[in-house]
Design a protein around this motif. Structure first.
Motif, PDB file in Angstrom:
ATOM      1  N   TYR A   1       0.790  -1.229   0.000  1.00  0.00           N
ATOM      2  CA  TYR A   1       0.000   0.000   0.000  1.00  0.00           C
ATOM      3  C   TYR A   1       0.825   1.285   0.000  1.00  0.00           C
ATOM      4  N   ARG A   2       2.125   1.186  -0.203  1.00  0.00           N
ATOM      5  CA  ARG A   2       2.970   2.381  -0.319  1.00  0.00           C
ATOM      6  C   ARG A   2       4.128   2.119  -1.275  1.00  0.00           C
ATOM      7  N   ASN A   3       4.774   3.163  -1.692  1.00  0.00           N
ATOM      8  CA  ASN A   3       5.774   3.057  -2.763  1.00  0.00           C
ATOM      9  C   ASN A   3       7.184   2.788  -2.220  1.00  0.00           C
ATOM     10  N   GLN A   4       7.332   1.684  -1.519  1.00  0.00           N
ATOM     11  CA  GLN A   4       8.640   1.388  -0.941  1.00  0.00           C
ATOM     12  C   GLN A   4       8.893  -0.113  -0.910  1.00  0.00           C
ATOM     13  N   PHE A   5      10.154  -0.476  -1.118  1.00  0.00           N
ATOM     14  CA  PHE A   5      10.580  -1.850  -0.886  1.00  0.00           C
ATOM     15  C   PHE A   5      11.925  -1.842  -0.164  1.00  0.00           C
ATOM     16  N   LEU A   6      12.136  -2.876   0.650  1.00  0.00           N
ATOM     17  CA  LEU A   6      13.331  -2.987   1.480  1.00  0.00           C
ATOM     18  C   LEU A   6      14.216  -4.090   0.931  1.00  0.00           C
ATOM     19  N   VAL A   7      15.513  -3.843   0.900  1.00  0.00           N
ATOM     20  CA  VAL A   7      16.493  -4.844   0.491  1.00  0.00           C
ATOM     21  C   VAL A   7      17.319  -5.208   1.718  1.00  0.00           C
ATOM     22  N   MET A   8      17.359  -6.511   2.042  1.00  0.00           N
ATOM     23  CA  MET A   8      18.046  -6.975   3.251  1.00  0.00           C
ATOM     24  C   MET A   8      18.956  -8.144   2.924  1.00  0.00           C
ATOM     25  N   ASP A   9      19.967  -8.363   3.759  1.00  0.00           N
ATOM     26  CA  ASP A   9      20.772  -9.566   3.607  1.00  0.00           C
ATOM     27  C   ASP A   9      20.108 -10.695   4.404  1.00  0.00           C
ATOM     28  N   HIS A  10      20.707 -11.891   4.364  1.00  0.00           N
ATOM     29  CA  HIS A  10      20.082 -13.039   5.011  1.00  0.00           C
ATOM     30  C   HIS A  10      20.084 -12.947   6.536  1.00  0.00           C
ATOM     31  N   ASP A  11      20.858 -12.012   7.085  1.00  0.00           N
ATOM     32  CA  ASP A  11      20.849 -11.783   8.533  1.00  0.00           C
ATOM     33  C   ASP A  11      19.885 -10.669   8.929  1.00  0.00           C
ATOM     34  N   LEU A  12      19.060 -10.260   7.980  1.00  0.00           N
ATOM     35  CA  LEU A  12      18.042  -9.228   8.179  1.00  0.00           C
ATOM     36  C   LEU A  12      18.628  -7.863   8.539  1.00  0.00           C
ATOM     37  N   HIS A  13      19.779  -7.562   7.976  1.00  0.00           N
ATOM     38  CA  HIS A  13      20.305  -6.200   8.028  1.00  0.00           C
ATOM     39  C   HIS A  13      19.754  -5.450   6.827  1.00  0.00           C
ATOM     40  N   VAL A  14      19.107  -4.318   7.055  1.00  0.00           N
ATOM     41  CA  VAL A  14      18.539  -3.545   5.950  1.00  0.00           C
ATOM     42  C   VAL A  14      19.667  -2.869   5.183  1.00  0.00           C
ATOM     43  N   VAL A  15      19.807  -3.241   3.921  1.00  0.00           N
ATOM     44  CA  VAL A  15      20.859  -2.687   3.061  1.00  0.00           C
ATOM     45  C   VAL A  15      20.380  -1.415   2.380  1.00  0.00           C
ATOM     46  N   LYS A  16      19.142  -1.435   1.883  1.00  0.00           N
ATOM     47  CA  LYS A  16      18.579  -0.281   1.185  1.00  0.00           C
ATOM     48  C   LYS A  16      17.090  -0.167   1.492  1.00  0.00           C
ATOM     49  N   ARG A  17      16.618   1.071   1.574  1.00  0.00           N
ATOM     50  CA  ARG A  17      15.176   1.357   1.554  1.00  0.00           C
ATOM     51  C   ARG A  17      14.933   2.150   0.274  1.00  0.00           C
ATOM     52  N   LEU A  18      14.297   1.520  -0.689  1.00  0.00           N
ATOM     53  CA  LEU A  18      14.154   2.099  -2.022  1.00  0.00           C
ATOM     54  C   LEU A  18      12.682   2.344  -2.331  1.00  0.00           C
TER      55      LEU A  18
END
Length: 489
Positions: free
Chosen positions: A358-375
């Motif tokens: 419902y919003r214009n965002q996606f999160l990119v994370m590594d397998h340890d759930l560290h957020v690499v990018k909020r795009l």
């Protein structure tokens, strides 16, 4: 000879009058299509609205100036300028564009881009020649003519180059919801009739696509990637007396996994073996799951305290097995519907991607759930447009239909393929009725790559997609369709 030189500027002036009048009128009569074509230009997409009006007005003004003897010289200088602009535009299309779009319509609709460029160069040379003749008739010095023609050519070329560089930055990084449709990025290759429409993608590996079935959750179907043959296997669980709501299967070679989430159980079996055994029980309730390896999983669950969606890692080889990451999904309204989305893994990359519905965002994370990018996706819905109410039992319920931004998605390498649910600027409503729109994004940086259509099959629309390095597999109705990427990922 002298008489011919005197009449040549008049002939050239009226040639440009006819050219610009025809071009302007044809654009006016098919203005909506003209705007759509500009929006799909790989150079000027971001300014399609402004340029569509500006070009028509300029063409008509130049035609009027050319018709009046006292302003003809100004009209010819402007003719030179606009033809230089068109020529530079085509040169950039042919040499610096991400792709070469279809040729434009109008008076030269049968010409390709190279032929257009040759025609424009001829027009530029014609304008130079008649300006030289007119300036010599006025007994002006040659260097003044060269400075004047050079200046207007330089300014005209500069405007196009600046617009190109600015548009590229806006479209790819600061997009104002203008889509750029790529030129045939996927080509339909093969199709397989599955017989029923209840399949979903469970994975792909070693030349096989694995499909689960909503109506027969214990059936795992394998289809070879050439879409020539298929086989099915009925899975036998070591314990099946649970009240499952939505039992799903997922492949991660050399194993397959079954899970529900409303029942805190995960089964694992070896591909080719129909027996699946319990590997996790009462470790966590969850709504979504992505397999990392044979003992590690990423899940989406709900916190007991606030009932809000939370991402978590689950490692069956450690104690404690579960680790929550409550700060990843950002609350806007209720922490449930406003943060609802889809958790997927990227094929061929060690990335996890969470795309909000419902919003214009996606999160990119590594397998340890560290957020690499909020795009961000290219639409402008930065805040979820939903209305919810919390019930007395703590659960949340929607009180009005929500605005869905993103529908379904798949990822391969560092590319996210996202089916959008919103129409962008200058887009055809007819195409939206006949096709699904897939937007492509980089996952290593903020960059919108482009979009393409997946055409409906009769009344059936795309339900799921799965991207590999060479192909995009799509489920539409009863069919599994393979599209070949024109350029492999």
């Amino acid at each position: 000879m002298k008489k011919s030189l005197l009449i040549l500027p008049v002939i050239a002036a009226y040639f440009f009058v006819l050219l610009f009048c025809y071009a302007a009128v044809s654009k006016i009569l098919d203005f909506e299509n003209f705007q759509v074509q500009l929006a799909q230009s790989p150079l000027l997409s971001a300014y399609a609205g402004l340029i569509s009006y500006t070009v028509i007005i300029i063409e008509l003004i130049i035609a009027l100036l050319l018709c009046i003897k006292n302003t003809r010289l100004i009209g010819l200088y402007l003719s030179l300028g606009i033809m230089v602009s068109f020529t530079v535009y085509i040169y950039l299309i042919l040499n610096y564009s991400d792709f070469v779009p279809c040729s434009c319509g109008g008076i030269l609709e049968k010409l390709g881009w190279t032929e257009h460029m040759i025609f424009n160069i001829v027009c530029v040379l014609m304008a130079f020649t008649v300006l030289y003749i007119l300036e010599r008739q006025e007994e002006r010095k040659l260097y003044r003519t060269m400075i004047s023609t050079g200046a207007i050519s330089f300014v005209s070329a500069g405007i196009v180059i600046v617009l190109f560089l600015s548009s590229e930055n806006i479209i790819k990084k600061e997009n104002n919801f203008t889509r750029r449709f790529l030129l045939h990025p996927v080509i339909e290759d093969k199709a397989l009739d599955l017989g029923i429409n209840s399949y979903y993608f469970a994975g792909v590996n070693n030349g096989s696509i694995y499909l689960g079935n909503v109506t027969a959750p214990l059936i795992l179907t394998s289809v070879d990637t050439a879409l020539k043959s298929s086989s099915s296997m009925k899975i036998h669980l070591d314990r099946s007396d649970y009240k499952f709501r939505n039992l799903q299967v997922q492949e991660k070679s050399p194993h397959y996994y079954l899970y529900d989430g409303s029942v805190p159980v995960i089964y694992r079996g070896v591909l080719g073996d129909s027996s699946a055994r319990t590997i996790s029980y009462r470790d966590a309730y969850f709504t979504q799951l992505v397999v990392i390896d044979s003992s590690r999983f990423t899940i989406r669950t709900q916190s007991r305290q606030h009932r809000q969606y939370t991402l978590a890692s689950m490692d069956l080889s450690t104690n404690p097995k579960l680790k929550l990451y409550p700060s990843i999904l950002e609350k806007q309204i209720d922490g449930v519907f406003d943060s609802d989305g889809k958790l997927i893994g990227s094929l061929g990359a060690t990335e996890l991607i969470y795309t909000y519905f419902y919003r214009n965002q996606f999160l990119v994370m590594d397998h340890d759930l560290h957020v690499v990018k909020r795009l961000n996706t290219i639409d402008t819905t930065s805040r979820a447009k939903i209305e919810t109410r919390q019930l007395s039992d703590g659960n949340h319920k929607m009180t009005a239909p929500p605005l869905v931004v993103n529908k379904t998605m798949t990822a391969s390498g560092q590319l996210l393929f996202n089916q959008s649910n919103l129409m962008g600027k200058h887009e055809s409503a007819k195409e939206w009725k006949n096709a699904a729109i897939v937007d492509v994004y980089r996952t290593d940086r903020q960059e919108y790559v482009g979009s393409f259509y997946i055409q409906n099959r009769k009344e059936n629309t795309m339900s799921q997609m799965l991207a590999t390095d060479k192909y995009l597999y799509v489920l539409i109705g009863n069919e599994l369709i393979r599209y070949k990427f024109r350029v492999p990922i």
